[in-house]
Design a protein around this motif. Structure first.
Motif, PDB file in Angstrom:
ATOM      1  N   GLU A 151       0.829  -1.210   0.000  1.00 48.14           N
ATOM      2  CA  GLU A 151       0.000   0.000   0.000  1.00 48.14           C
ATOM      3  C   GLU A 151       0.859   1.254   0.000  1.00 48.14           C
ATOM      4  OE1 GLU A 151      -2.525   1.723   3.604  1.00 48.14           O
ATOM      5  OE2 GLU A 151      -3.623   0.093   2.606  1.00 48.14           O
ATOM      6  N   PHE A 152       0.456   2.238  -0.798  1.00 49.83           N
ATOM      7  CA  PHE A 152       1.086   3.557  -0.825  1.00 49.83           C
ATOM      8  C   PHE A 152       0.098   4.586  -0.285  1.00 49.83           C
ATOM      9  CE2 PHE A 152       3.327   1.301  -4.209  1.00 49.83           C
ATOM     10  CZ  PHE A 152       4.650   1.691  -4.030  1.00 49.83           C
ATOM     11  N   GLN A 153       0.610   5.549   0.458  1.00 47.75           N
ATOM     12  CA  GLN A 153      -0.198   6.664   0.947  1.00 47.75           C
ATOM     13  C   GLN A 153       0.353   7.964   0.357  1.00 47.75           C
ATOM     14  OE1 GLN A 153      -2.862   6.556   3.004  1.00 47.75           O
ATOM     15  NE2 GLN A 153      -2.782   4.408   3.650  1.00 47.75           N
ATOM     16  N   PHE A 154      -0.514   8.730  -0.290  1.00 43.42           N
ATOM     17  CA  PHE A 154      -0.115  10.010  -0.863  1.00 43.42           C
ATOM     18  C   PHE A 154      -1.005  11.106  -0.284  1.00 43.42           C
ATOM     19  CE2 PHE A 154       0.823   6.796  -4.125  1.00 43.42           C
ATOM     20  CZ  PHE A 154       2.190   7.003  -4.289  1.00 43.42           C
ATOM     21  N   ASN A 155      -0.389  12.215   0.080  1.00 43.63           N
ATOM     22  CA  ASN A 155      -1.135  13.307   0.718  1.00 43.63           C
ATOM     23  C   ASN A 155      -0.970  14.632   0.001  1.00 43.63           C
ATOM     24  OD1 ASN A 155      -2.251  11.911   3.116  1.00 43.63           O
ATOM     25  ND2 ASN A 155      -0.077  11.572   3.578  1.00 43.63           N
ATOM     26  N   GLU A 156      -0.675  14.590  -1.292  1.00 40.99           N
ATOM     27  CA  GLU A 156      -0.582  15.809  -2.082  1.00 40.99           C
ATOM     28  C   GLU A 156      -1.981  16.174  -2.573  1.00 40.99           C
ATOM     29  OE1 GLU A 156       2.129  14.972  -5.178  1.00 40.99           O
ATOM     30  OE2 GLU A 156       3.811  14.532  -3.838  1.00 40.99           O
ATOM     31  N   GLY A 157      -2.511  17.267  -2.089  1.00 43.17           N
ATOM     32  CA  GLY A 157      -3.902  17.598  -2.389  1.00 43.17           C
ATOM     33  C   GLY A 157      -4.796  16.701  -1.551  1.00 43.17           C
ATOM     34  N   SER A 158      -5.765  16.059  -2.176  1.00 47.46           N
ATOM     35  CA  SER A 158      -6.627  15.122  -1.454  1.00 47.46           C
ATOM     36  C   SER A 158      -5.856  13.829  -1.192  1.00 47.46           C
ATOM     37  CB  SER A 158      -7.889  14.832  -2.269  1.00 47.46           C
ATOM     38  OG  SER A 158      -8.674  15.989  -2.410  1.00 47.46           O
ATOM     39  N   ALA A 159      -6.015  13.285   0.003  1.00 41.73           N
ATOM     40  CA  ALA A 159      -5.314  12.060   0.380  1.00 41.73           C
ATOM     41  C   ALA A 159      -5.750  10.901  -0.516  1.00 41.73           C
ATOM     42  CB  ALA A 159      -5.582  11.734   1.835  1.00 41.73           C
ATOM     43  N   LEU A 160      -4.793  10.072  -0.887  1.00 39.37           N
ATOM     44  CA  LEU A 160      -5.060   8.934  -1.758  1.00 39.37           C
ATOM     45  C   LEU A 160      -4.305   7.713  -1.254  1.00 39.37           C
ATOM     46  CD1 LEU A 160      -6.236   7.837  -4.501  1.00 39.37           C
ATOM     47  CD2 LEU A 160      -4.011   8.432  -5.498  1.00 39.37           C
ATOM     48  N   THR A 161      -5.004   6.583  -1.192  1.00 38.85           N
ATOM     49  CA  THR A 161      -4.380   5.301  -0.870  1.00 38.85           C
ATOM     50  C   THR A 161      -4.378   4.444  -2.131  1.00 38.85           C
ATOM     51  OG1 THR A 161      -5.155   5.374   1.427  1.00 38.85           O
ATOM     52  CG2 THR A 161      -4.508   3.233   0.556  1.00 38.85           C
ATOM     53  N   VAL A 162      -3.222   3.858  -2.449  1.00 38.42           N
ATOM     54  CA  VAL A 162      -3.096   2.987  -3.625  1.00 38.42           C
ATOM     55  C   VAL A 162      -2.611   1.620  -3.156  1.00 38.42           C
ATOM     56  CG1 VAL A 162      -2.098   2.689  -5.914  1.00 38.42           C
ATOM     57  CG2 VAL A 162      -2.491   4.994  -5.033  1.00 38.42           C
ATOM     58  N   ARG A 163      -3.367   0.579  -3.494  1.00 39.42           N
ATOM     59  CA  ARG A 163      -3.024  -0.782  -3.078  1.00 39.42           C
ATOM     60  C   ARG A 163      -2.732  -1.643  -4.312  1.00 39.42           C
ATOM     61  NH1 ARG A 163      -7.767   0.486  -0.211  1.00 39.42           N
ATOM     62  NH2 ARG A 163      -7.352   1.067   1.966  1.00 39.42           N
ATOM     63  N   PHE A 164      -1.668  -2.436  -4.224  1.00 44.98           N
ATOM     64  CA  PHE A 164      -1.292  -3.339  -5.313  1.00 44.98           C
ATOM     65  C   PHE A 164      -1.292  -4.779  -4.823  1.00 44.98           C
ATOM     66  CE2 PHE A 164       0.699   0.667  -6.650  1.00 44.98           C
ATOM     67  CZ  PHE A 164       0.334   0.724  -7.987  1.00 44.98           C
ATOM     68  N   THR A 165      -1.766  -5.679  -5.672  1.00 46.83           N
ATOM     69  CA  THR A 165      -1.706  -7.119  -5.382  1.00 46.83           C
ATOM     70  C   THR A 165      -1.296  -7.866  -6.643  1.00 46.83           C
ATOM     71  OG1 THR A 165      -4.095  -7.332  -5.841  1.00 46.83           O
ATOM     72  CG2 THR A 165      -3.442  -7.086  -3.542  1.00 46.83           C
ATOM     73  N   ASN A 166      -0.638  -9.026  -6.437  1.00 49.38           N
ATOM     74  CA  ASN A 166      -0.206  -9.916  -7.534  1.00 49.38           C
ATOM     75  C   ASN A 166       0.741  -9.223  -8.512  1.00 49.38           C
ATOM     76  OD1 ASN A 166      -2.014 -11.942  -6.543  1.00 49.38           O
ATOM     77  ND2 ASN A 166      -3.683 -10.952  -7.666  1.00 49.38           N
ATOM     78  N   LEU A 167       1.620  -8.385  -8.004  1.00 51.12           N
ATOM     79  CA  LEU A 167       2.539  -7.675  -8.896  1.00 51.12           C
ATOM     80  C   LEU A 167       3.697  -8.558  -9.342  1.00 51.12           C
ATOM     81  CD1 LEU A 167       2.964  -4.045  -7.493  1.00 51.12           C
ATOM     82  CD2 LEU A 167       1.714  -4.778  -9.520  1.00 51.12           C
ATOM     83  N   PRO A 168       4.122  -8.418 -10.608  1.00 54.22           N
ATOM     84  CA  PRO A 168       5.324  -9.105 -11.104  1.00 54.22           C
ATOM     85  C   PRO A 168       6.575  -8.322 -10.689  1.00 54.22           C
ATOM     86  CG  PRO A 168       4.336  -7.831 -12.859  1.00 54.22           C
ATOM     87  CD  PRO A 168       3.436  -7.664 -11.671  1.00 54.22           C
ATOM     88  N   GLU A 169       7.719  -8.710 -11.239  1.00 50.16           N
ATOM     89  CA  GLU A 169       8.972  -8.056 -10.880  1.00 50.16           C
ATOM     90  C   GLU A 169       9.093  -6.665 -11.477  1.00 50.16           C
ATOM     91  OE1 GLU A 169      12.165 -10.623 -11.944  1.00 50.16           O
ATOM     92  OE2 GLU A 169      11.704 -12.115 -10.389  1.00 50.16           O
ATOM     93  N   ASP A 170       8.409  -6.433 -12.587  1.00 48.73           N
ATOM     94  CA  ASP A 170       8.420  -5.117 -13.223  1.00 48.73           C
ATOM     95  C   ASP A 170       7.008  -4.523 -13.189  1.00 48.73           C
ATOM     96  OD1 ASP A 170      11.178  -5.226 -14.034  1.00 48.73           O
ATOM     97  OD2 ASP A 170      10.559  -6.615 -15.633  1.00 48.73           O
ATOM     98  N   TRP A 171       6.939  -3.198 -13.146  1.00 47.28           N
ATOM     99  CA  TRP A 171       5.639  -2.546 -13.095  1.00 47.28           C
ATOM    100  C   TRP A 171       4.844  -2.791 -14.374  1.00 47.28           C
ATOM    101  CZ3 TRP A 171       3.565  -0.847  -8.828  1.00 47.28           C
ATOM    102  CH2 TRP A 171       4.374  -0.365  -7.793  1.00 47.28           C
ATOM    103  N   PRO A 172       3.617  -3.272 -14.288  1.00 45.80           N
ATOM    104  CA  PRO A 172       2.763  -3.340 -15.470  1.00 45.80           C
ATOM    105  C   PRO A 172       2.525  -1.933 -15.995  1.00 45.80           C
ATOM    106  CG  PRO A 172       1.867  -4.687 -13.682  1.00 45.80           C
ATOM    107  CD  PRO A 172       2.965  -3.856 -13.094  1.00 45.80           C
ATOM    108  N   ARG A 173       2.428  -1.787 -17.298  1.00 43.74           N
ATOM    109  CA  ARG A 173       2.286  -0.451 -17.891  1.00 43.74           C
ATOM    110  C   ARG A 173       0.882  -0.159 -18.416  1.00 43.74           C
ATOM    111  NH1 ARG A 173       6.868   2.803 -17.834  1.00 43.74           N
ATOM    112  NH2 ARG A 173       8.434   1.663 -16.649  1.00 43.74           N
ATOM    113  N   ILE A 174       0.071  -1.186 -18.595  1.00 44.21           N
ATOM    114  CA  ILE A 174      -1.283  -0.977 -19.108  1.00 44.21           C
ATOM    115  C   ILE A 174      -2.292  -1.501 -18.088  1.00 44.21           C
ATOM    116  CG2 ILE A 174      -2.922  -1.450 -20.971  1.00 44.21           C
ATOM    117  CD1 ILE A 174      -0.555  -1.902 -22.814  1.00 44.21           C
ATOM    118  N   TRP A 175      -3.184  -0.615 -17.636  1.00 42.51           N
ATOM    119  CA  TRP A 175      -4.180  -0.974 -16.632  1.00 42.51           C
ATOM    120  C   TRP A 175      -5.576  -0.661 -17.161  1.00 42.51           C
ATOM    121  CZ3 TRP A 175      -2.604  -3.101 -11.965  1.00 42.51           C
ATOM    122  CH2 TRP A 175      -1.243  -2.998 -11.656  1.00 42.51           C
ATOM    123  N   LEU A 176      -6.510  -1.594 -16.954  1.00 43.70           N
ATOM    124  CA  LEU A 176      -7.893  -1.421 -17.385  1.00 43.70           C
ATOM    125  C   LEU A 176      -8.795  -1.251 -16.164  1.00 43.70           C
ATOM    126  CD1 LEU A 176      -8.184  -4.204 -20.137  1.00 43.70           C
ATOM    127  CD2 LEU A 176      -7.474  -1.819 -20.402  1.00 43.70           C
TER     128      LEU A 176
END
Length: 210
Positions: A151-176
């Motif tokens: 989980e990432f927490q970002f507080n620039e402007g409105s607070a945002l939480t970003v959660r990732f699961t089942n990630l490979p070794e490299d960041w996926p570049r296309i998300w639907l």
């Protein structure tokens, strides 16, 4: 008579000056939080049951906007007025305090499971109340981190939480975009637009490129 006239003029000048100071120092007209102020096309208070569910889900998705900018992407949704379970006329963001957007990586899998990304932030409406204020995803910052479930927490402007699961070794570049959810934490209720409904109301995939 002249004395009375002089007093009247003095009063008028004083009132005018005072009013000018108040007008100058007072903030601009505040946002009207009255649901009645929302444009008719976004007011579904006359609907109920399945018709209401379909109307609000369609409004969320047809009002969707994705804007790429320096360092990331802003994702906004359509806003609306409806009648809640208590029979009260409410703005969507008055009833649902949080918004959640779930994405699935395209062309990548880990152990047969696709990577997922969930964005969760506050449900806040724009000044004209026709839009839900965008969630800003700081893509550049995320790509600067090592991929991994968590989980990432970002507080620039409105607070945002970003959660990732089942990630490979490299960041996926296309998300639907797979689902949209408005969450009422107080009553543990949620309005959810599922994957097949996202495709139905958008008419095309919503693609987010990293």
């Amino acid at each position: 008579m002249r004395k009375f006239y002089g007093v009247f003029v003095l009063f008028a000048l004083t009132f005018t000056a005072g009013y000018s100071v108040i007008s100058y120092t007072t903030d601009a007209v505040p946002v009207n939080r009255d649901p009645a102020a929302v444009k008719t096309g976004f007011d579904f208070s006359h609907l109920s049951g399945s018709k209401l569910q379909e109307a609000v889900k369609q409004r969320l998705l047809t009002g969707l906007e994705l804007k790429k900018g320096a360092g990331g992407a802003a994702i906004g949704l359509g806003h609306f007025v409806f009648i809640n379970n208590s029979g009260e006329k409410k703005l969507a963001c008055q009833e649902f305090g949080k918004i959640s957007l779930t994405f699935e990586a395209e062309g990548v899998s880990v152990g047969g499971d696709k990577p997922e990304m969930e964005l969760e932030g506050r449900c806040e409406y724009s000044q004209d109340m026709a839009k839900i204020s965008p969630l800003f995803l700081p893509i550049t910052k995320i790509l600067g981190e090592r991929p991994g479930d968590g989980e990432f927490q970002f507080n620039e402007g409105s607070a945002l939480t970003v959660r990732f699961t089942n990630l490979p070794e490299d960041w996926p570049r296309i998300w639907l975009l797979k689902s949209v959810k408005l969450i009422n934490q107080k009553d543990s209720e949620a309005l959810t637009v599922e994957s097949d409904e996202v495709a139905k109301y958008l008419g095309h995939p919503m693609v987010l490129n990293f």
